[in-house]
Design an enzyme around this catalytic site. Structure first.
Site, PDB file in Angstrom:
ATOM      1  N   GLN A 100      27.927 -16.752   4.285  1.00 41.47           N
ATOM      2  CA  GLN A 100      26.602 -15.995   4.566  1.00 41.47           C
ATOM      3  C   GLN A 100      26.731 -14.900   5.201  1.00 41.47           C
ATOM      4  O   GLN A 100      26.271 -14.444   5.985  1.00 41.47           O
ATOM      5  CB  GLN A 100      25.900 -17.235   5.397  1.00 41.47           C
ATOM      6  N   SER A 101      27.400 -13.710   4.840  1.00 38.19           N
ATOM      7  CA  SER A 101      27.313 -12.083   4.877  1.00 38.19           C
ATOM      8  C   SER A 101      26.211 -11.835   4.851  1.00 38.19           C
ATOM      9  O   SER A 101      25.727 -11.192   3.791  1.00 38.19           O
ATOM     10  CB  SER A 101      28.839 -11.315   4.533  1.00 38.19           C
TER      11      SER A 101
END
Length: 340
Positions: A75-76
């Site tokens: 979930q960058s």
């Protein structure tokens, strides 16, 4: 410092707002809390990486790249903003996503930032947690170069001396805003992970002789390692700017007491911070960076580390898109604040 001598593409909505948080300040009963809204930088729901990408993408263009590559956690926020910047500039983008949490939740692995990565046209591939991600990027880049692509590698978080210039610029911007409204800032707090945001801020603050202490709330590494990473990058950034040694080791302060079980795994104080900002100020934090940074801010206020009458600025690094990958956490988290 004349940052215009460095290549830059203009992607962000700047300056971002500097706002007073009246209800949060009243709830905590301590210092006067302000927020620097770098969740409002504009590019694909905003976030702190956009400032870094203005300098990084310009460098990529100057080197003749047609493809950019970076890496980050599933979930960058950085991956999402890099994909968006590449789309905006007509470049290819490939992202290596590292599984740092071990989550099997479908939304975590396909929704939120991951969904946006793909909507912006980026391709992604996964890697197991703990791998040497820089080496993995180099290997994939070699394959793409063999196919004729001109690849520019962006480190995780956009955190090198080029990217950190974005937060040198943010320091200049914030102090100009404070000066324009006669706002004397006593402390600045922000989340710190890959080090570029904190390194750029402290370099800019020291270059201006602002006299404002900066505290980074760590989201991954132990305190000593986090501080060493920030200090090393601040030194490189200062060297690039032409003011070597402006940052001393004692200027770099990180507190890693709010990491919890690990990177990307929120604990109760993270969730409380997210609820407080949402319910008191209608501001969305994320469970990975800004939520943990705000948890540290809140705890400092409650413990009297930031005192009544002082003015504290919380730099919001953005990341609310990640909330949609954490719906399972919030589905069982039904608490609301009891506010008088």
């Amino acid at each position: 410092m004349h940052l215009a001598r460095f290549p830059r593409v203009f992607l962000a909505h700047l300056p971002t707002p500097l706002e007073k948080l009246d209800r949060l300040s009243k709830e905590l009963g301590g210092p006067e809390i302000w927020i620097k809204r770098d969740d409002c930088t504009g590019l694909s729901t905003g976030g702190n990486k956009t400032r870094k990408l203005e300098f990084l993408m310009a460098e990529a263009q100057a080197m003749g790249a047609d493809t950019v590559m970076t890496q980050g956690a599933t979930q960058s926020n950085h991956a999402r903003q890099t994909a968006a910047a590449a789309a905006k500039l007509g470049m290819g983008c490939h992202i290596l996503l590292e599984d740092r949490t071990g989550s099997n939740d479908a939304n975590y692995n396909t929704n939120g930032n991951v969904l946006l990565d793909h909507l912006h046209g980026a391709t992604t591939s996964k890697r197991a947690g703990g791998m040497d991600m820089q080496a993995e990027m180099e290997a994939v880049a070699d394959k793409l170069r063999a196919e004729g692509r001109k690849v520019y590698l962006i480190p995780g978080g956009g955190s090198n001396a080029t990217g950190a210039l974005g937060y040198v610029n943010c320091a200049f911007e914030m102090i100009a805003q404070a000066n324009d409204r006669a706002l004397a800032i006593d402390h600045i707090v922000t989340a710190t992970g890959s080090a570029g945001t904190q390194a750029g801020l402290i370099t800019g603050l020291k270059a201006m002789n602002a006299g404002i202490p900066l505290t980074g709330i760590g989201v991954r590494a132990p305190k000593e390692r986090q501080e060493e990473m920030v200090f090393a990058l601040a030194q490189k950034t200062a060297q690039k700017m032409g003011c070597p040694d402006v940052v001393q080791r004692g200027d770099v302060v990180a507190d890693s007491n709010y990491v919890g079980p690990g990177y990307g795994i929120p604990r109760e104080d993270t969730l409380e911070a997210i609820r407080m900002f949402a319910q008191l100020e209608a501001i969305l934090l994320d469970p990975v960076y800004s939520g943990k940074g705000a948890a540290g801010l809140i705890d400092y206020c409650r413990k009297g580390k930031f005192k009544k009458g002082e003015r504290v600025v919380f730099l919001h690094t953005g990341g609310s898109a990640a909330l949609f990958g954490y719906d399972a956490v919030f589905a069982s988290d039904t608490k609301s604040l009891s506010v008088g």
